[in-house]
Motif scaffolding. Structure first.
Motif, PDB file in Angstrom:
ATOM      1  N   TRP A 224       0.855  -1.184   0.000  1.00 18.24           N
ATOM      2  CA  TRP A 224       0.000   0.000   0.000  1.00 18.24           C
ATOM      3  C   TRP A 224       0.893   1.236   0.000  1.00 18.24           C
ATOM      4  O   TRP A 224       1.985   1.230   0.572  1.00 18.24           O
ATOM      5  CB  TRP A 224      -0.880   0.033   1.240  1.00 18.24           C
ATOM      6  CG  TRP A 224      -2.015  -0.938   1.247  1.00 18.24           C
ATOM      7  CD1 TRP A 224      -2.070  -2.174   0.660  1.00 18.24           C
ATOM      8  CD2 TRP A 224      -3.268  -0.778   1.923  1.00 18.24           C
ATOM      9  NE1 TRP A 224      -3.262  -2.777   0.923  1.00 18.24           N
ATOM     10  CE2 TRP A 224      -4.024  -1.945   1.690  1.00 18.24           C
ATOM     11  CE3 TRP A 224      -3.817   0.238   2.692  1.00 18.24           C
ATOM     12  CZ2 TRP A 224      -5.306  -2.130   2.209  1.00 18.24           C
ATOM     13  CZ3 TRP A 224      -5.093   0.063   3.217  1.00 18.24           C
ATOM     14  CH2 TRP A 224      -5.837  -1.108   2.975  1.00 18.24           C
ATOM     15  N   ALA A 225       0.422   2.295  -0.630  1.00 16.82           N
ATOM     16  CA  ALA A 225       1.194   3.535  -0.702  1.00 16.82           C
ATOM     17  C   ALA A 225       0.354   4.692  -0.173  1.00 16.82           C
ATOM     18  O   ALA A 225      -0.872   4.600  -0.067  1.00 16.82           O
ATOM     19  CB  ALA A 225       1.638   3.814  -2.136  1.00 16.82           C
ATOM     20  N   ALA A 226       1.029   5.785   0.148  1.00 21.43           N
ATOM     21  CA  ALA A 226       0.349   6.954   0.717  1.00 21.43           C
ATOM     22  C   ALA A 226       0.788   8.222   0.012  1.00 21.43           C
ATOM     23  O   ALA A 226       1.948   8.362  -0.389  1.00 21.43           O
ATOM     24  CB  ALA A 226       0.641   7.058   2.213  1.00 21.43           C
ATOM     25  N   ASP A 227      -0.154   9.137  -0.146  1.00 20.17           N
ATOM     26  CA  ASP A 227       0.129  10.489  -0.628  1.00 20.17           C
ATOM     27  C   ASP A 227      -0.015  11.419   0.571  1.00 20.17           C
ATOM     28  O   ASP A 227      -1.108  11.623   1.077  1.00 20.17           O
ATOM     29  CB  ASP A 227      -0.844  10.867  -1.741  1.00 20.17           C
ATOM     30  CG  ASP A 227      -0.671  12.316  -2.208  1.00 20.17           C
ATOM     31  OD1 ASP A 227       0.253  12.995  -1.718  1.00 20.17           O
ATOM     32  OD2 ASP A 227      -1.469  12.760  -3.052  1.00 20.17           O
TER      33      ASP A 227
ATOM     34  N   ARG B  17       3.567   0.668  -4.910  1.00 19.39           N
ATOM     35  CA  ARG B  17       2.170   0.317  -4.703  1.00 19.39           C
ATOM     36  C   ARG B  17       1.788  -0.856  -5.585  1.00 19.39           C
ATOM     37  O   ARG B  17       1.964  -0.817  -6.812  1.00 19.39           O
ATOM     38  CB  ARG B  17       1.279   1.527  -5.007  1.00 19.39           C
ATOM     39  CG  ARG B  17      -0.218   1.276  -4.797  1.00 19.39           C
ATOM     40  CD  ARG B  17      -1.006   2.515  -5.207  1.00 19.39           C
ATOM     41  NE  ARG B  17      -2.436   2.312  -5.180  1.00 19.39           N
ATOM     42  CZ  ARG B  17      -3.325   3.135  -5.717  1.00 19.39           C
ATOM     43  NH1 ARG B  17      -2.891   4.250  -6.320  1.00 19.39           N
ATOM     44  NH2 ARG B  17      -4.611   2.869  -5.665  1.00 19.39           N
ATOM     45  N   LEU B  18       1.255  -1.907  -4.964  1.00 16.77           N
ATOM     46  CA  LEU B  18       0.840  -3.080  -5.723  1.00 16.77           C
ATOM     47  C   LEU B  18      -0.491  -2.818  -6.420  1.00 16.77           C
ATOM     48  O   LEU B  18      -1.347  -2.100  -5.884  1.00 16.77           O
ATOM     49  CB  LEU B  18       0.693  -4.288  -4.799  1.00 16.77           C
ATOM     50  CG  LEU B  18       1.986  -4.833  -4.174  1.00 16.77           C
ATOM     51  CD1 LEU B  18       1.661  -5.972  -3.224  1.00 16.77           C
ATOM     52  CD2 LEU B  18       2.938  -5.306  -5.266  1.00 16.77           C
ATOM     53  N   PRO B  19      -0.700  -3.391  -7.618  1.00 14.32           N
ATOM     54  CA  PRO B  19      -1.978  -3.223  -8.310  1.00 14.32           C
ATOM     55  C   PRO B  19      -3.138  -3.737  -7.455  1.00 14.32           C
ATOM     56  O   PRO B  19      -3.027  -4.757  -6.764  1.00 14.32           O
ATOM     57  CB  PRO B  19      -1.814  -4.085  -9.573  1.00 14.32           C
ATOM     58  CG  PRO B  19      -0.337  -4.195  -9.766  1.00 14.32           C
ATOM     59  CD  PRO B  19       0.255  -4.187  -8.402  1.00 14.32           C
ATOM     60  N   GLY B  20      -4.248  -2.995  -7.481  1.00 11.40           N
ATOM     61  CA  GLY B  20      -5.435  -3.406  -6.749  1.00 11.40           C
ATOM     62  C   GLY B  20      -5.473  -2.966  -5.302  1.00 11.40           C
ATOM     63  O   GLY B  20      -6.439  -3.267  -4.596  1.00 11.40           O
TER      64      GLY B  20
END
Length: 205
Positions: A145-148, A167-170
């Motif tokens: 998971w990624a964050a902005d 970030r992984l797809p989905g």
């Protein structure tokens, strides 16, 4: 006027006499915690109901504990999840819980921890407002998971972003806003102790 899509049909309720499973009890526990976070029940009542939920053997016993609360599929449950640290702190996770599109965390005097590591989420984005206030807010994301965090005001306590950009797809993007306040805001992946617990209890709900 544009016609609104019909509400999805609710699942048929299980027979009241049916024996409850661990997952059934855990779902009620999470619903009670939601109710406490929203101010619907106080901490003493939460403790009492949680104890009864863990001892409940049938669906009828569990239903009695949530009869005066909004149903999980009602419109009230789609409101933002609000967590307030208050005097004693608050947390969500690491068990499985239903993630809304908007989470608001106020650190207060006790601090708040929001742990997404065991959730299953099909949302493309989750808006998280974090206000560190006095004791801070900690947000834990699964690997992938990624964050902005570009919309976050670090405040006096600062913003600590230890997430990776891969970030992984989905997986959803966490769009973090708010203010670090005095206590600061930390967003990260699981630490060593949390990883050991995840690996030792991979199916924990």
């Amino acid at each position: 006027m544009t016609a609104q899509p019909p509400e999805p049909s609710p699942r048929p309720a299980p027979s009241p006499e049916l024996r409850a499973s661990h997952d059934d009890r855990e779902a009620v526990v999470e619903q009670l915690r939601d109710a406490a976070a929203e101010g619907r029940i106080d901490l003493d009542e939460l403790d009492s109901r949680l104890e009864q939920a863990l001892k409940s053997k049938t669906h009828a016993e569990l239903a009695d504990l949530t009869a005066d609360l909004p149903k999980p599929n009602s419109s009230a449950s789609r409101l933002p999840l609000v967590l307030k640290g208050g005097m004693y702190g608050a947390s969500r996770g690491p068990g499985r819980w239903e993630v809304p599109g908007h989470v608001i965390a106020h650190g207060g005097l006790g601090g708040v921890k929001v742990d997404f590591t065991r959730v299953e989420c099909r949302l493309t984005e989750i808006a998280v407002e974090a206000y560190g206030e006095t004791s801070g807010v900690t947000i834990v994301l699964p690997d992938g998971w990624a964050a902005d965090t570009s919309g976050m005001d670090p405040g006096v306590g600062g913003l600590t972003d230890e997430t990776t950009p891969d970030r992984l797809p989905g997986t959803p993007l966490i769009r973090l806003t708010g203010s670090g306040g005095m206590g600061g805001v930390v967003i990260r992946h699981p630490n060593r102790r949390e990883r050991r617990k995840l690996h030792s209890n991979p199916t924990q709900g």
